[in-house]
Design an enzyme around this catalytic site. Structure first.
Site, short mmCIF file in Angstrom:
data_model
loop_
_atom_site.label_atom_id
_atom_site.label_comp_id
_atom_site.label_asym_id
_atom_site.label_seq_id
_atom_site.Cartn_x
_atom_site.Cartn_y
_atom_site.Cartn_z
N GLY A 130 44.42 30.21 15.60
CA GLY A 130 45.10 30.22 16.89
C GLY A 130 44.75 29.00 17.71
N ASN A 131 45.14 29.00 18.96
CA ASN A 131 44.80 27.87 19.84
C ASN A 131 44.56 28.37 21.26
OD1 ASN A 131 47.40 27.79 21.37
ND2 ASN A 131 48.19 27.45 19.30
#
Ligand code: CTP
Length: 418
Positions: free
Chosen positions: A216-217
């Site tokens: 993810g980020n």
């Protein structure tokens, strides 16, 4: 939150409260407005005090609460409060209160204050759907908007009792965000996107590795939500394709399509942008996904992989531009991309951003310099807005709502017939 400004330096906000059940939510709004450093004077109508007692508003604001024009007469509050205000927010704004305001009545302290105010006025309507849709209310809202009053689109959802429909007051957090924007920039919400369909992507995608883990980020979705919220309040029909945006309040009157992965976002963006006038890719899309997704949790030990194979995800923004080039969507569609950049050995932030604008082929690129705690997960933003015609504008530091309003100004200009 401590505020080092003296009371006289703090923005003077009047919070009007109409007589509807949503008056209880005005307490939460009041708390948010005071915590942001505003000096808030609450002016309820008599009917509002049937729902929330004056003592609650006095305790939360630290200011006396009056409803009529015949108290404290020597101080002329019915004129002074409106004249001194830098913003008047009315929440909830009932059908009756808007009717009185539309016709210039001044039969209590709140309507007298609204008649003397020369600052931005923000109304957060709350009523039953039938009342919101009644021609009288529709006419009054149009009249007020034509005079520059900002009348928020109400949310849909549960009303008093078992009813559901349009007419629910937007959440306090949302009203507070728009109030803060109007204090920053009083002319931020013209109705210049009326009749337009705006599609915004927001948040970060999550690419699963197994049932427990994902790549993810750090995108919070706040910038995309601010754009969606303001676009709807500028008159647009808005579809918000939301990746992971845990904890954000869904903007009122916006159609939210929840997605998790880049592939899901890709499908949702293509489906919803088919008839869009404006498409904004504010989401942080993962460039890669794990090539295989394990069906059970990957455990330590003999079966544990040494490396994870990745597959490149489609570039959604580039595909949306291609769809326009090939005539699969309206050719006049305005497409906006975002770029979070750091400088490196090959060039500075703007150098990389200009190259990206050319590569992606979109009309506008919002550029944020990142690193040092900037842009991600915070409430403020700044940067540049690059246009495909070579125009470059500086986006001065401010809230994400302010940045959104600046971007929508340019979008609205591009949509104007030549
Ligand atoms: N974007 C997209 N699909 C992707 C990656 C990015 O639509 N697979 C969009 C983002 O939503 C943003 C813009 O492209 O509007 C730029 O995103 P960014 O991550 O900065 O661009 P990349 O193409 O990944 O470029 P690089 O990683 O080389 O900086």
């Amino acid at each position: 939150m401590s505020d080092s400004r003296t009371p006289a330096d703090r923005p003077a906000v009047v919070l009007g409260v109409g007589g509807g059940i949503a008056a209880y939510k005005a307490c939460e709004l009041l708390r948010r407005l005071t915590e942001s450093g505003n000096r808030v004077r609450v002016i309820p109508t008599e009917a509002a005090l049937q729902f929330v007692g004056a003592a609650t508003f006095e305790a939360l604001s630290g200011q006396p609460v009056r409803t009529g024009v015949f108290t404290d007469v020597p101080e002329v509050p019915h004129v002074r409060l409106g004249q001194e205000a830098e913003l008047v927010v009315v929440a909830p704004a009932t059908a009756d209160l808007m009717a009185r305001l539309a016709h210039g009545r001044a039969d209590d302290l709140l309507t007298a204050t609204l008649l003397t105010a020369r600052c931005p006025v923000l109304l957060a309507p709350a009523m039953h759907t039938e009342m919101w849709e009644h021609p009288a209310t529709v006419h009054n809202v149009a009249l007020l908007r034509a005079r520059g009053v900002v009348v928020l689109e109400p949310a849909s959802g549960r009303l008093t009792g078992a009813d559901t429909g349009a007419g629910r007051m937007p959440e306090a957090a949302e009203i507070a965000a728009v109030a803060a924007l109007l204090l920053e920039r009083g002319d931020a919400l013209p109705r210049d996107l009326t009749g337009r369909h705006v599609v915004v992507s927001a948040g970060g995608t999550r690419e699963p590795l197994d049932p427990v883990r994902f790549l993810g980020n750090r995108s919070s979705g706040k910038q995309g939500y601010a754009l969606a919220r303001l676009a709807v309040q500028r008159g647009a029909r808005v579809t918000l394709v939301a990746g992971n945006t845990a904890g954000l309040v869904a903007p009122a009157a916006v159609q939210v399509v929840d997605v998790v992965t880049a592939e899901q976002m890709r499908a949702a963006m293509h489906a919803s942008s088919a008839d869009a006038d404006v498409v904004v890719m504010a989401a942080a899309v993962a460039d890669f996904r794990p090539t295989t997704v394990a069906t059970s949790k990957i455990k330590k030990g003999a079966d544990e992989p040494d490396t994870i194979a990745l597959t490149r995800n489609a570039d959604i923004l580039r595909e949306l531009v291609q769809a326009r080039e090939e005539g699969r969507v309206p050719r006049e569609q305005v497409i906006v991309g975002f770029a979070a950049e750091t400088g490196d050995a090959h060039g500075d932030v703007l150098h990389h951003a200009r190259a990206k604008l050319g590569r992606k082929g979109c009309d506008l690129l919002v550029v944020n310099a990142v690193g040092d705690g900037k842009a991600f997960e915070v409430d403020s933003n700044d940067g540049w807005l690059l246009a495909s015609d070579g125009t470059e504008r500086v986006l001065e530091p401010g809230s994400k709502a302010l940045l959104a309003s600046r971007v929508l100004d340019v979008v609205a200009d591009l949509l104007k017939p030549a």
